[in-house]
Design a protein around this motif. Structure first.
Motif, mmCIF file in Angstrom:
data_model
loop_
_atom_site.group_PDB
_atom_site.id
_atom_site.type_symbol
_atom_site.label_atom_id
_atom_site.label_comp_id
_atom_site.label_asym_id
_atom_site.label_seq_id
_atom_site.Cartn_x
_atom_site.Cartn_y
_atom_site.Cartn_z
ATOM 1 N N LEU A 1 51.044 41.320 37.202
ATOM 2 C CA LEU A 1 51.418 42.505 36.417
ATOM 3 C C LEU A 1 52.569 43.241 37.088
ATOM 4 O O LEU A 1 53.496 43.701 36.431
ATOM 5 N N ASP B 1 40.878 44.530 36.193
ATOM 6 C CA ASP B 1 41.677 45.330 37.117
ATOM 7 C C ASP B 1 41.390 44.995 38.576
ATOM 8 O O ASP B 1 42.153 45.346 39.460
ATOM 9 N N ASP B 2 40.247 44.306 38.849
ATOM 10 C CA ASP B 2 39.922 43.950 40.234
ATOM 11 C C ASP B 2 40.525 42.608 40.638
ATOM 12 O O ASP B 2 40.398 42.201 41.783
ATOM 13 N N THR C 1 46.737 41.395 39.154
ATOM 14 C CA THR C 1 47.439 42.639 39.454
ATOM 15 C C THR C 1 48.817 42.339 40.028
ATOM 16 O O THR C 1 49.802 43.010 39.708
ATOM 17 N N ARG D 1 41.120 41.023 30.809
ATOM 18 C CA ARG D 1 41.854 41.913 31.703
ATOM 19 C C ARG D 1 40.864 42.393 32.759
ATOM 20 O O ARG D 1 39.868 43.027 32.447
#
Lengths: 128, 335, 177
Positions: B197, B188-189, B194, B186
């Motif tokens: 998601l 987040d950058d 993203t 995972r």
């Protein structure tokens, strides 16, 4: 609540207790059950009494509302060994209630008269 | 980083759209481990075509002679019929995020085509088994990539959110597709992750499509019909909506453990319906097994004198439901 | 003629009165008075005895819906109202500072009723505050060793209150099985 509300209520509560020695507990409470002034001779929880007074009076109000009557003023509980009176203090912005527990040695009439007088004194001094 | 750049050609795009494409390719170069290049003189492997422009329409019409290319298409109506694996539609006006995602998907398809001739190094299993296995560890923070070895489509499954995003195409969604599974970190950058998601759907939908939750009455092979089960968490509203028998089975199992046979007898549901509900709970890790002896203790039979009162009470709930406007199709159980 | 009752409890502002209003056939009888403890909750009024609503079921039978006061100093009313109830609904205001811990108070105080009947937990105002999540509540229940239905709902919407009640009836039916 005004700064002197507690003092005023306490003053007249003490007066009531002095004039009616059969009273074991007396509480002035807000309409949502917080005590404002307490006179206690017995072991009753005054916090609980305050909450119960507000609940009982609110139920009385609700019953009056469902009937053709208007303005619930007092709720009276008659027990085997005494009485509990719950009275609305008239004309006070904060919505105060007086709750009085007394043993059977005082008549209901005298108790009611003394309690109403207490309410009137509080109302005269605090009322709007 | 991949050394051979992915060539992207623009056909019939307007100036603003062409500028957006150039900028997006630059972003992709930074964000991914592939080199992306705008094909000016050489033919592209990925063609971004505007159907409203004659050149774009012409290029699209000839896609049949270039089956190894992927077309990202905007500005016109696509022909009807089954989805074409060579074609990715793009809504207009183009949003940068959508273009980014479409280019990523196109690249994934090209990569899948490259790999089609050889088996992946990861073990191959069925989609149903892959989903079941990963659901047993659903609380960990991770991304599972399930790739269809035939079609190259990839399902990204996000935990613990229990949502999924499908990129590309699967050979079907019946649960029997051959897939390989990779766990991805995972990050987040990661812009692409993203974006996935943000567009993901509840996992329950995939489980329903894969025939796992509405399993047509067959208990999952991982579940033993002789075992007693108990619920360790109430199901989600999504699950309750997807599996009609789940409410009754869950209500039963939170009070006591039970076998399939006991649940069938006590709830009035058919064994197949009980199996569907148990499968849905098991797939989401909500089911626990209970030793048989303890299960028996927890399910005492009702004495006859209580049965009449029970029947009256069950009738009461039916009446209240009717008053509230709820369907009361199922008769009260006789226990 | 038979009388049945469902109790709805939960902290002040969770939506107990509103939930009863959503389904009651009669105007709800309430015992709301002015709230003097604004530092604890900004609501203008608070219930000090109970809310009352009802549904007629035909044949002279009624389902009575009682909302309890939310504040703990009125817990004597909780005991009174809980007597003889069919089941319990706990509504939690997700916008309160310690919403998950609040739930423990009601589960503890109504433990006997819950054990004898059943409970469903409704989480309100998740549109105002998405945290804690439903998973946080489930985790709290797991620590207590229990499993209860938990669902988010808007008590202003009748259909969502009906689903909550339907879930409670399913729990109560299963208890009879």
């Amino acid at each position: 609540m005004q700064p002197n509300t507690n003092e005023v209520c306490q003053k007249y509560l003490d007066e009531l207790a002095a004039a009616t020695p059969e009273i074991t507990t007396a509480v002035v409470t807000t309409s949502d059950g917080f005590e404002v002034a307490v006179m206690q001779r017995g072991g009753v929880s005054h916090a609980k009494l305050a909450a119960m007074t507000s609940a009982m009076h609110a139920l009385g109000d609700a019953m009056v509302g469902e009937s053709t009557l208007t303005n619930c003023q007092n709720v009276i509980v008659e027990a085997e060994t005494g009485h509990i009176l719950m009275l609305a203090v008239p004309n006070v912005k904060e919505g105060l209630l007086l709750s009085v527990i007394a043993d059977h040695q005082v008549t209901i009439g005298r108790l009611l008269w003394a309690s109403k007088r207490c309410c009137r004194h509080i109302s005269d001094e605090l009322g709007r | 980083m991949s050394e051979t750049p992915l060539l992207v050609a623009a056909v019939g795009l307007s100036e603003p759209d062409a500028r957006l494409l150039t900028a997006t390719l630059s972003t992709l170069c930074i964000r991914t481990d592939a080199a992306w290049k705008l094909a000016r003189d050489a033919p592209g492997e990925i063609l971004v075509v505007d159907l409203s422009h004659p050149e774009g329409a012409a290029a699209f019409a000839q896609r049949g002679i270039s089956p190894d290319k992927v077309f990202i298409v905007l500005g016109g109506a696509l022909p009807g019929g089954a989805p074409d694996p060579q074609v990715l539609p793009l809504a207009t006006p183009i949003q940068a995020q959508d273009l980014y995602g479409a280019l990523e998907s196109a690249a994934a398809r090209l990569r899948a085509d490259d790999k089609a001739g050889s088996l992946p190094s990861q073990p191959v299993t069925t989609l149903a088994d892959a989903l079941y296995d990963m659901l047993q560890q659903a609380d960990r923070m991770r991304v599972m990539q399930i790739t269809d070895v035939e079609e190259g489509g990839t399902i990204f499954v996000f935990f613990p959110e229990r949502i999924f995003f499908l990129e590309g195409r699967l050979s079907s969604v019946h649960g029997t597709e051959r897939v390989c599974v990779v766990e991805a970190p995972r990050d987040d950058d990661d812009v692409a992750m993203t974006a996935r998601l943000a567009m993901a759907q509840p996992l329950m939908r995939l489980l329903v499509l894969a025939g796992l939750s509405n399993s047509k009455g067959t208990l999952l092979p991982q579940l033993d019909p002789a075992m007693a089960y108990r619920l360790n968490r109430w199901p989600t509203m999504e699950m309750l909506g997807a599996v009609p028998s789940l409410l009754k089975v869950s209500a039963y199992l939170i009070k006591r453990a039970g076998t399939v046979q006991e649940m069938t007898a006590r709830t009035g549901l058919l064994p197949e319906a009980v199996a569907d509900a148990l499968n849905a709970c098991a797939l989401n890790g909500y089911l626990e097994t209970v030793p048989r002896e303890r299960a028996v203790e927890q399910s005492p039979a009702q004495p006859p004198v209580k049965q009449a009162a029970t029947k009256a009470k069950l009738g009461l709930f039916q009446r209240i439901r009717a008053k509230l406007g709820l369907a009361t199709a199922e008769p009260a159980s006789d226990g | 003629m038979a009388e049945y009752k469902i109790i709805i409890t939960g902290p002040m502002g969770a939506g107990k009165t509103t939930a009863i209003e959503a389904v009651s056939e009669v105007p709800v009888v309430s015992t709301d008075v002015a709230n003097t403890a604004k530092k604890d909750h900004a609501k203008a009024t608070t219930t000090v005895a109970m809310d009352y609503g009802e549904l007629t079921l035909g044949g002279g039978d009624h389902l009575r819906l009682y909302g309890t006061p939310g504040q703990q100093r009125f817990e004597f009313m909780w005991k009174i109202l809980a007597k003889g109830a069919l089941g319990l609904i706990v509504l939690m205001d997700n916008a309160r500072p310690n919403a998950v811990r609040d739930l423990d108070i009601y589960l503890d105080n109504f433990a006997e009723l819950i054990a004898d009947t059943g409970v469903v937990i409704g989480i309100t105002r998740m549109d105002v505050s998405s945290q804690p999540s439903l998973e946080d509540y489930h985790r709290s229940l797991r620590r207590r060793g229990v499993v209860y239905p938990i669902m988010a709902l808007d008590v202003r919407k009748k259909q969502e209150v009906v689903i909550l009640l339907d879930t409670l009836f399913s729990i109560l039916e299963a208890a009879e099985a």
